[in-house]
Design a protein around this motif. Structure first.
Motif: not given
Length: 338
Positions: A134-163
């Motif tokens: 998931l490309i997005g910003h940590a802590g944003h409600p939309e990101v929290i909601g999207t990550m929460g559609q799948l089991p814990t560990g099924a989604v990795s958050l990437v924010e930047t090119v460095e990430d």
């Protein structure tokens, strides 16, 4: 002897480049409409989990009508559990409606249909055996909601090119990505490009995740930023799409760009000497504040407004069936439409 009138000081000329489209998108309009319709149908209080949209003017206006904003469902008094609770336009993890059912709460889901589409894209990736990036910003409600559609560990958050450079998946050949809807197109392009360089089998979602309103507002700002002495974006500090518009204005050639919530936040002591002002509004900012800002500039400048139309938006997202029989007054419609 007649005394001649004091000479009138001429106001300096100012051209305001006003973007269109700007302000409320169809998803925000639908979410606000759901709260207003619920208040009309079920009476106050109507509870809303988190800010329905990221705008204090809207939130305070709904509070005045009888909405009560809570952070978590356990804040709703037991005696009010049959009153509606509305989930915000940003979407919620699956655990939230499950919790509402366990508490026997009556809930209305105001998640933007475009955010729901991202949820479905993420679930499709998982169903096909892919780990979701998931490309997005940590802590944003939309990101929290999207990550929460799948089991814990099924989604990795990437924010930047460095990430994207540091990311080390368990299975590099089985990855699929989705993006937060309100990001800058340029920001996501760089991250996606680096991920694809590192993981050639990375699978894209079935459709673009960046929402039409985000893209349209960014395109309008790009079109009007070059040569602007100052660019104002109307929006809240916690509004991702509004903050991205500030960045777009600066990259596209505005000398300076600022995010403001009301005319009172404009640093008037620094605007002397400007001749061209760019003006737009994030997708959760009402038109009444844009009008307020234009009027504030008219008290200080001889203003010429140039409307810059870069797209026409006709999208409408209907509310849920249970609320379609409620009629809104003209005053209600004016509030819903900003």
């Amino acid at each position: 002897m007649d005394i001649p009138p004091a000479p009138q000081t001429e106001k300096p000329l100012l051209t305001i480049r006003l973007c269109q489209p700007r302000g409320f998108c169809a998803g925000v309009d639908r979410a606000i409409q759901i709260v207003v319709l619920a208040l009309k149908k079920y009476g106050a209080p109507v509870y809303v989990r988190h800010e329905i949209v990221h705008n204090r003017y809207v939130v305070e206006g709904l509070e005045a009508k009888g909405a009560v904003f809570v952070e978590e469902l356990d804040e709703i008094p037991l005696e009010h559990r049959r009153q509606p609770v509305v989930f915000s336009a940003h979407g919620v993890p699956k655990s939230v409606p499950a919790d509402a059912k366990a508490r026997e709460l009556f809930y209305l889901d105001a998640t933007c249909p475009l955010v729901s589409k991202v949820h479905k894209q993420a679930m499709r990736h998982q169903r096909l055996g892919r780990h979701v990036v998931l490309i997005g910003h940590a802590g944003h409600p939309e990101v929290i909601g999207t990550m929460g559609q799948l089991p814990t560990g099924a989604v990795s958050l990437v924010e930047t090119v460095e990430d994207a450079e540091r990311y080390q998946p368990v299975d590099p050949d089985n990855l699929g990505f989705v993006t937060q809807t309100t990001l800058s197109v340029e920001d996501t392009a760089g991250v996606i490009a680096r991920l694809r360089q590192r993981f050639p089998n990375l699978q894209a979602p079935a459709a673009d995740s960046i929402c039409y309103a985000t893209t349209n507002r960014q395109d309008a700002v790009k079109e009007t930023a070059d040569g602007a002495d100052l660019y104002l974006i109307v929006g809240a500090p916690n509004s991702s799409n509004s903050r991205r518009l500030v960045e777009v204005a600066e990259r596209a050639g505005a000398a300076r760009a600022l995010l403001v919530q009301r005319a009172s936040e404009i640093p008037w002591e620094t605007v002397d000497g400007i001749r061209t002002l760019g003006l737009s509004a994030g997708a959760s900012a009402p038109e009444i504040i844009v009008d307020e800002i234009i009027e504030a500039f008219k008290t200080r400048f001889d203003v010429k407004v140039e409307l810059a139309v870069t797209a026409t938006e006709t999208e409408e997202f209907p509310v849920m069936r249970d609320l379609r029989d409620v009629e809104l007054t003209k005053a209600d419609m004016a509030f819903v439409n900003g």
